[in-house]
Design an enzyme around this catalytic site. Structure first.
Site, short mmCIF file in Angstrom:
data_model
loop_
_atom_site.label_atom_id
_atom_site.label_comp_id
_atom_site.label_asym_id
_atom_site.label_seq_id
_atom_site.Cartn_x
_atom_site.Cartn_y
_atom_site.Cartn_z
N GLU A 140 11.92 40.38 -12.90
CA GLU A 140 13.04 40.19 -11.95
C GLU A 140 14.08 41.30 -12.03
O GLU A 140 15.28 41.04 -12.00
CB GLU A 140 13.70 38.82 -12.17
CG GLU A 140 12.78 37.67 -11.82
CD GLU A 140 13.47 36.31 -11.86
OE1 GLU A 140 14.66 36.25 -12.24
OE2 GLU A 140 12.83 35.30 -11.51
N GLU A 184 6.04 32.92 -11.48
CA GLU A 184 7.04 31.86 -11.69
C GLU A 184 7.11 31.01 -10.44
O GLU A 184 7.40 31.53 -9.36
CB GLU A 184 8.44 32.44 -11.99
CG GLU A 184 8.62 33.00 -13.38
CD GLU A 184 10.07 33.32 -13.69
OE1 GLU A 184 10.97 32.59 -13.22
OE2 GLU A 184 10.31 34.31 -14.42
#
Length: 402
Positions: A173, A292
């Site tokens: 991320e 995720e």
């Protein structure tokens, strides 16, 4: 009377499910590791500190690959802190979750746990506060047979055989300003390219995933994937996607329809990836790693709230309690993954134990299943093989989801 029909024909196949589609995720966050999979002194713990009651539930759940050690945690993680004699390992302040990380569980323990659970390990490298040098050293530590400083250190630590880790994530991320050493797409693309190059020089057999957007609602979404793949296309096999479903609006209709946006997310990233390939006149196809995904909204916390808690070790945070409604949305996400089996070749439910998880534990006490346990277990057990295109005819409704 309301009716719906679903039509299948074995001649119209989407693709075959990859075994890695049924993965999950362990991060040094809350009680996922400490008090979750690892709790020395627990009545069921083995000599390595692995909770056997949790292992039994994990085997029943059926994940096939496990991502580690993060997550936001990895962007500040020095992997060297988590290897070697436990008594010599330093405690560190973790800026991802504002906790203290004791480092009593690290890479070697994780690999041993995966072997005990019969799960393929997936490792993420720190491309936040560190760079390709630390990443290639970790590959050497894990995968080189011996005769070098890092591989001999693994042997000295008690693991003579290489871990032979095949799947590696190039950071986490990095598009998010909440991330340690947040980067632009160009900054990340360059460091990911160089890290990937060196990691593959150490072990040409590894597979690599570049960071895609942290969510479809990111302001840089789309442009991020395009720029990152411009830098990493020749070095990686995968680009990652992350999404979490929520019902902040208390709108059941919209919540139940939200997996439709997962479909759009996947199809858009496929299109962007293929556009990068087209500019190169390349027949290579980047696959997707949805590493995720889950329902998560009740236990989200802002950073200011984390700071007030005083750097605890493994606090009980992000322990979402799931309802039947959550399980239905979760099941819809499972179907979305299956319906894109031709391009989504890896996926990781976030997370495995206690932290937004299908399995919950009481420290020193029992372990049990949450509602989302069941759809995942069914997908992992029954979702293997060829996925057929389903033609669904039913009534529909309008909904807005944010």
């Amino acid at each position: 009377m309301r009716q719906a029909s679903i039509t299948f024909d074995r001649a119209f196949a989407i693709g075959d499910t990859d075994p890695r589609l049924f993965g999950a995720f362990v991060e040094h966050l809350g009680r996922c590791v400490y008090g979750g999979i690892y709790e020395p002194g627990h009545p069921t713990a083995d000599k390595r500190g692995f909770r056997k009651d949790v292992l039994d539930l994990v085997k029943e759940l059926g994940p096939t690959i496990m991502r580690y050690p993060g997550g936001n945690f990895v962007s500040g993680y020095n992997w060297e802190d988590g290897v070697g004699p436990v008594k010599d390992r330093p405690a560190r302040l973790d800026l991802a979750w504002f906790t203290t990380e004791p480092n009593t569980f690290g890479t070697n323990e994780f690999v041993d746990w995966c072997r005990a659970a019969k799960i393929e390990p997936m490792l993420a490298v720190n491309l936040g506060t560190r760079d390709g040098d630390a990443a290639r050293n970790l590959v050497e530590y894990c995968n080189h047979p011996g005769g070098t400083a890092w591989s001999d250190l693994r042997i000295k630590h008690g693991w003579k055989k290489p871990h032979d880790i095949k799947f590696w994530c190039l950071g986490n991320e990095v598009d998010g300003p909440w991330q340690m050493e947040h980067k632009t797409a160009t900054e990340y693309g360059r460091v990911a390219h160089e890290a990937a190059k060196m990691m593959r020089w150490i072990d040409p057999s590894i597979e690599l995933a570049a960071c895609g957007s942290s969510g479809r609602n990111m302001p840089t979404y789309g442009r991020w994937e395009d720029e990152v793949l411009e830098h990493t296309f020749d070095q990686v096999e995968f680009i990652s996607l992350h999404t979490y479903f929520n019902n902040y609006a208390a709108d059941t209709k919209a919540f139940l329809a939200s997996p439709d946006l997962m479909d759009q997310f996947i199809e858009e990233v496929v299109a962007i990836s293929d556009a990068v390939a087209a500019r190169r006149r390349s027949d290579k196809r980047i696959m997707l790693s949805f590493d995720e995904w889950n329902v998560w909204y009740r236990t989200r916390r802002v950073r200011a709230d984390r700071v007030k808690e005083g750097w605890p070790v493994a606090p009980p945070i992000l322990e979402e309690i799931y309802s039947m409604e959550d399980a239905l949305v979760f099941g819809g996400a499972c179907i979305s993954l299956l319906n894109h089996a031709d391009r989504v070749k890896a996926a990781c439910l976030a997370q495995l134990v206690n932290v937004i998880a299908p399995i919950m534990t009481e420290t020193g006490g029992p372990a049990w299943r949450q509602t989302i346990f069941w759809p995942f277990a069914q997908m992992s057990r029954l979702g293997r093989g060829t996925v057929l295109k389903a033609i669904v005819k039913s009534e529909s409704y309008q909904a807005s989801y944010f």
